[in-house]
Design an enzyme around this catalytic site. Structure first.
Site, PDB file in Angstrom:
ATOM      1  N   GLY A   1      -4.655  10.062   6.304  1.00 27.89           N
ATOM      2  CA  GLY A   1      -5.286  10.713   5.160  1.00 27.89           C
ATOM      3  C   GLY A   1      -5.261  12.234   5.173  1.00 27.89           C
ATOM      4  N   ASP A   2      -5.043  12.853   6.337  1.00 26.47           N
ATOM      5  CA  ASP A   2      -4.992  14.327   6.369  1.00 26.47           C
ATOM      6  C   ASP A   2      -3.998  14.745   7.458  1.00 26.47           C
ATOM      7  OD1 ASP A   2      -5.479  16.969   5.843  1.00 26.47           O
ATOM      8  OD2 ASP A   2      -7.530  16.991   6.599  1.00 26.47           O
ATOM      9  N   LEU A   3      -2.807  14.185   7.351  1.00 24.69           N
ATOM     10  CA  LEU A   3      -1.847  14.305   8.455  1.00 24.69           C
ATOM     11  C   LEU A   3      -0.958  15.529   8.291  1.00 24.69           C
ATOM     12  CD1 LEU A   3      -1.052  12.819  11.030  1.00 24.69           C
ATOM     13  CD2 LEU A   3       0.771  11.741   9.735  1.00 24.69           C
TER      14      LEU A   3
END
Ligand code: ADP
Length: 293
Positions: A201-203
């Site tokens: 999700g926040d890579l």
């Protein structure tokens, strides 16, 4: 900056409860390079730990969500995540205590390991897009309302709330707001349907650490979504090399035409940045929109 004394007492009590004998925090070194929360390397009589702190009233339940996200990703086994020791709140400060990850320089092998591991993580699925709880993306709340199809989820729970927020703060012009409306109508033709995939999700590269035992990912904003979201985000800010995509596609090829959808997926992290930082992100959003509608 000093670490709050009551937080130290809480952390010592938590470590004692888990390890079975008294633990003293001997030193708390503030770590630089942390954007949102304060982070500390804690030297204790039981070894080194990683502690994140923030003002509990500004970010209610943020670390509880992060701990749950890390636990969810830990089920997938690859890529590895830091072990969650505990979360708590003391004297107005929320804290999250994790295993300390000792890093080494990022390499092409790390790119490949991240690609392979991420594809394996994406095999973990559930029937609906979203998650059974909401969480955070950066400083912004992330709405994970379970939804049956990806285009509806992407529109209603990813793009539209951030377009409204940007409009309310005059960070996006009326022409682009209308372009987003046209994009919503076009989404079913632009995006292939796939099973919901467990996403980090926040890579971005700052959230992928290389270690002697392989790649570890931190700071997730997890949910079940289209796997191209993680792949697109990994390529947005640089730092992750071409072996990442090669290894990902070897492990589980993306649907044909994926290259052309990367910027579409990136509208979400770009809108997050537009709302957090404004500036040049509105031009970038505008440029991407014009390519699709
Ligand atoms: P924030 O939520 O404030 O962005 P992160 O969780 O991304 O904080 O952590 C910031 C930085 O701290 C990471 O980029 C990484 O370099 C380092 N870091 C994160 N987790 C750990 C950990 N468990 N052990 C050691 N360093 C870590």
């Amino acid at each position: 900056m000093d670490l709050n004394a009551e937080v130290i007492t809480n952390v010592e009590a938590e470590l004692k409860a888990q390890l079975g004998n008294a633990v003293q925090v001997r030193d708390a070194k503030s770590l630089s390079g942390v954007s949102i929360n304060d982070a500390w390397a804690l030297e204790t009589s039981a070894g080194r730990f990683f502690l994140k702190t923030n003002a509990a009233d500004r970010h209610p339940s943020r670390f509880v969500a992060e701990a749950a996200d890390l636990a969810l990703l830990a089920n997938a086994k690859e890529p590895r995540t830091p072990k969650v020791i505990a979360t708590g709140e003391a004297d107005g400060t929320a804290w999250l205590l994790l295993e300390f990850i000792t890093t080494k320089a990022w390499t092409a092998e790390a790119d490949a390991a991240l690609g392979r591991g991420l594809a394996k993580q994406h095999r973990h699925s559930q029937p609906l897009y979203g998650l059974d709880r909401n969480n955070w993306i950066g400083l912004l709340p992330q709405d994970n309302t379970p939804t049956a199809d990806w285009t509806t989820f992407f529109m209603q729970h990813r793009l539209a709330p951030l377009v409204r927020m940007a409009r309310d703060h005059q960070r996006i012009n009326d022409g682009d707001v209308l372009r987003f409306e046209r994009l919503y109508a076009a989404l079913p033709d632009l995006l292939p349907q796939e099973k919901p995939a467990l996403l980090h999700g926040d890579l971005w590269h700052g959230n992928a650490l290389n270690t002697a035992d392989g790649v570890v990912v931190v700071d997730p904003a997890a949910y079940y979504g289209h796997r191209e979201m993680d792949v697109a985000m990994a390529g947005l800010f640089g730092g992750i090399g071409p072996d990442f995509l090669v290894a990902y596609n070897n492990e589980w090829p993306l649907e044909p035409g994926w290259e052309g959808r990367m910027d579409l997926c990136r509208l979400y992290p770009l809108l997050v940045h537009l709302n957090l930082f404004g500036g040049g992100y509105s031009e970038k959003v505008s440029e991407v929109l014009r390519r699709y509608v």
